[in-house]
Design a protein around this motif. Structure first.
Motif, PDB file in Angstrom:
ATOM      1  N   HIS A   1      20.618  20.428   2.977  1.00  0.00           N
ATOM      2  CA  HIS A   1      21.656  21.377   3.374  1.00  0.00           C
ATOM      3  C   HIS A   1      21.035  22.558   4.116  1.00  0.00           C
ATOM      4  N   SER A   2      21.791  23.136   5.029  1.00  0.00           N
ATOM      5  CA  SER A   2      21.353  24.408   5.616  1.00  0.00           C
ATOM      6  C   SER A   2      21.787  25.535   4.687  1.00  0.00           C
ATOM      7  N   ALA A   3      21.021  26.622   4.674  1.00  0.00           N
ATOM      8  CA  ALA A   3      21.343  27.735   3.772  1.00  0.00           C
ATOM      9  C   ALA A   3      20.666  28.995   4.271  1.00  0.00           C
TER      10      ALA A   3
ATOM     11  N   ARG B   1      11.624  40.152   3.204  1.00  0.00           N
ATOM     12  CA  ARG B   1      11.031  39.815   1.914  1.00  0.00           C
ATOM     13  C   ARG B   1      12.135  39.461   0.926  1.00  0.00           C
ATOM     14  N   LEU B   2      12.163  38.207   0.522  1.00  0.00           N
ATOM     15  CA  LEU B   2      13.190  37.731  -0.396  1.00  0.00           C
ATOM     16  C   LEU B   2      12.662  37.696  -1.827  1.00  0.00           C
ATOM     17  N   PRO B   3      13.531  37.956  -2.812  1.00  0.00           N
ATOM     18  CA  PRO B   3      13.129  37.755  -4.204  1.00  0.00           C
ATOM     19  C   PRO B   3      12.760  36.289  -4.438  1.00  0.00           C
ATOM     20  N   ARG B   4      11.893  36.075  -5.392  1.00  0.00           N
ATOM     21  CA  ARG B   4      11.426  34.715  -5.654  1.00  0.00           C
ATOM     22  C   ARG B   4      12.584  33.777  -5.972  1.00  0.00           C
ATOM     23  N   ASP B   5      13.563  34.249  -6.750  1.00  0.00           N
ATOM     24  CA  ASP B   5      14.679  33.371  -7.112  1.00  0.00           C
ATOM     25  C   ASP B   5      15.558  33.054  -5.913  1.00  0.00           C
ATOM     26  N   ALA B   6      15.786  34.023  -5.037  1.00  0.00           N
ATOM     27  CA  ALA B   6      16.577  33.748  -3.833  1.00  0.00           C
ATOM     28  C   ALA B   6      15.856  32.735  -2.948  1.00  0.00           C
ATOM     29  N   MET B   7      14.543  32.869  -2.849  1.00  0.00           N
ATOM     30  CA  MET B   7      13.758  31.914  -2.065  1.00  0.00           C
ATOM     31  C   MET B   7      13.852  30.514  -2.676  1.00  0.00           C
ATOM     32  N   TRP B   8      13.790  30.428  -4.000  1.00  0.00           N
ATOM     33  CA  TRP B   8      13.886  29.126  -4.665  1.00  0.00           C
ATOM     34  C   TRP B   8      15.238  28.471  -4.404  1.00  0.00           C
ATOM     35  N   LEU B   9      16.304  29.274  -4.434  1.00  0.00           N
ATOM     36  CA  LEU B   9      17.635  28.721  -4.157  1.00  0.00           C
ATOM     37  C   LEU B   9      17.711  28.167  -2.741  1.00  0.00           C
ATOM     38  N   LEU B  10      17.205  28.908  -1.771  1.00  0.00           N
ATOM     39  CA  LEU B  10      17.205  28.424  -0.389  1.00  0.00           C
ATOM     40  C   LEU B  10      16.396  27.146  -0.269  1.00  0.00           C
ATOM     41  N   GLN B  11      15.207  27.134  -0.854  1.00  0.00           N
ATOM     42  CA  GLN B  11      14.337  25.964  -0.762  1.00  0.00           C
ATOM     43  C   GLN B  11      14.970  24.743  -1.416  1.00  0.00           C
ATOM     44  N   THR B  12      15.641  24.950  -2.536  1.00  0.00           N
ATOM     45  CA  THR B  12      16.296  23.837  -3.227  1.00  0.00           C
ATOM     46  C   THR B  12      17.416  23.265  -2.375  1.00  0.00           C
ATOM     47  N   LEU B  13      18.210  24.123  -1.769  1.00  0.00           N
ATOM     48  CA  LEU B  13      19.287  23.656  -0.885  1.00  0.00           C
ATOM     49  C   LEU B  13      18.722  22.935   0.334  1.00  0.00           C
TER      50      LEU B  13
ATOM     51  N   CYS C   1      24.851  31.703   1.839  1.00  0.00           N
ATOM     52  CA  CYS C   1      25.863  30.791   2.368  1.00  0.00           C
ATOM     53  C   CYS C   1      25.176  29.477   2.722  1.00  0.00           C
ATOM     54  N   THR C   2      25.931  28.388   2.661  1.00  0.00           N
ATOM     55  CA  THR C   2      25.315  27.075   2.797  1.00  0.00           C
ATOM     56  C   THR C   2      26.316  26.045   3.295  1.00  0.00           C
ATOM     57  N   SER C   3      25.795  24.959   3.838  1.00  0.00           N
ATOM     58  CA  SER C   3      26.649  23.831   4.223  1.00  0.00           C
ATOM     59  C   SER C   3      27.025  22.977   3.018  1.00  0.00           C
TER      60      SER C   3
END
Length: 457
Positions: A24-26, A7-19, A48-50
């Protein structure tokens, strides 16, 4: 690979989705994944991300950014007041100072990034739809309660000596143990801790001492810890008399740290007590003598221990309040407690109730790390009696000048000239009240002040 949902926080999920949306992979990585798999609430979520730093800055240009780590591939993005660190996959260059890589090289693959991390339990990544990426057996080590380096332990510690203390801190926090190769490599590399800044050593030790598993880790890994605090070394194997003790000095210290009851303590009080317990007998090897009966004695270890503890804490650049609070406790931790109301009131006057409550907590932990003998039980009961009466007198007694029914203005209004004698008179009145020779009432105090003033003329 079995997919596991975190379960990810909403903001962490948004960052992943944006990347991801930008191609990019993230992944969330490290402590967030570890703590989630342990059923704990993560304090931070690192990503972490490409994506390269310039790409991240463009992608999150509308957000508040923290760019202090940009050179090493880290861009901080602040969402709803909380910073999230996003770091480009990277390989570290050579570590010439046992602490920092000379350079980093950005790479495109997650696997290469995970390979540079410190411990297997911190080398796991997660993304929704992919599950947990675990290339080094982190989940297995979590289940087994083991701290294990990624790859060759000696290489990991040669890169960054602070990882030695991080291993101990994680072991204490999670109540894990180091695997044999990791422990052996940490012991071999312990002297490289002297190349680490005092502030970083202090921070790691402070984090270690503050968690419930600290006592067990100190007992098990004292030789490793001596790399950071060399004064620990002589405590290991320093024997003590069986009438009172069942451990050597170091194992007694570890047991005392583990026995601390920090309930009701604020953050400062808890920190002072943890460090006081850690260092309370640090000077015993310096004070050890053997009497005619063959028993070891440690005359003066309280006062000398306070001096040694002050040296250590200053060397580690600890906060001033911690230095004063811990050394003050150490200086009298083994002294008999005052008996009787007069002695207790004078003790309250000298030290204050907060200090004395901390002293009792330290004494309980110290005594609970002794042998279970009638002598030790009697000492513990003495502390209990003292603490109960001290708390009562702290609420109802008069032991400070502020609590007197008169003050300096009252004395001067009654005819005493301003000057040092006013303070001296207040001190004399307070002493008389504490000793029970005078009631703390305005008229009685003024009459006594007049009597004392006439007598001194």
């Amino acid at each position: 690979m079995r997919q596991e949902s975190i379960r990810l926080p909403r903001d962490a999920m948004w960052l992943l989705q944006t990347l991801h949306a930008a191609g990019h992979s993230a992944y969330v990585v490290g402590g967030g994944v570890r703590d989630s798999l342990l059923g704990r609430q993560p304090g931070d979520w690192d990503i972490c991300t490409s994506a390269r730093p310039d790409q991240m800055k463009m992608l999150f240009a509308d957000q508040q950014l923290i760019l202090t780590g940009e050179r090493h591939g880290t861009v901080g993005v602040v969402l709803h007041g909380k910073p999230y660190e996003i770091t480009t996959y990277r390989l570290d260059g050579a570590y010439l100072d046992h602490r920092h890589p000379e350079n980093v090289r950005f790479v495109s693959e997650l696997a290469a990034d995970l390979a540079r991390r410190d411990f297997t339990i911190n080398a796991m990544a997660y993304a929704p739809g992919e599950g947990v990426i675990d290339l080094y057996g982190g989940r297995k080590d979590l289940n087994a309660g083991i701290i294990r380096c990624v790859g060759e332990p000696s290489a990991r510690f040669a890169e960054d000596a602070l990882r030695i203390l991080r291993a101990l801190r994680f072991a204490a926090r999670l109540e894990f143990t180091l695997d044999e190769q990791t422990a052996a490599a940490a012991l071999s590399a312990r002297d490289t801790l002297q190349s680490v800044s005092a502030e970083r050593i202090y921070a790691e030790l402070d984090g270690l001492l503050s968690v419930p598993g600290a006592g067990h880790v100190l007992a098990q890994y004292g030789q490793i810890l001596a790399g950071a605090v060399p004064e620990v070394g002589p405590c290991i194997g320093c024997t003590q008399p069986g009438r009172w003790h069942c451990y050597d000095v170091w194992n007694h210290t570890a047991a005392a740290v583990g026995a601390l009851d920090l309930r009701g303590q604020d953050t400062r009080g808890a920190r002072i007590l943890c460090w006081a317990a850690f260092l309370h007998d640090i000077a015993k090897p310096l004070c050890r003598s053997v009497g005619p009966d063959g028993a070891a004695h440690f005359k003066g270890h309280n006062q000398r221990g306070a001096v040694v503890a002050r040296t250590i804490l200053r060397r580690l650049k600890a906060p001033g309040y911690l230095i004063e609070g811990a050394t003050g406790l150490i200086a009298i931790h083994d002294a008999p407690v005052p008996v009787g109301d007069v002695a207790i009131l004078k003790c309250l006057n000298r030290y204050g109730a907060i200090f004395l409550r901390r002293l009792c907590t330290l004494k309980y932990a110290d005594l609970d790390a002794h042998a279970c003998t009638p002598d030790v039980a009697a000492r513990r009961q003495d502390v209990e009696v003292f603490e109960k009466r001290m708390s009562e007198l702290a609420r109802t007694g008069c032991y400070t000048m502020r609590q007197l029914a008169v003050n300096g203005a009252d004395l001067m209004e009654a005819g005493m000239p301003a000057g040092p004698k006013v303070g001296q008179m207040l001190h004399a009145l307070l002493t008389a009240v504490m000793e029970g020779r005078l009631s703390n009432e305005r008229n009685a105090l003024l009459a006594e002040a007049e009597r004392l003033a006439h007598r001194s003329e």
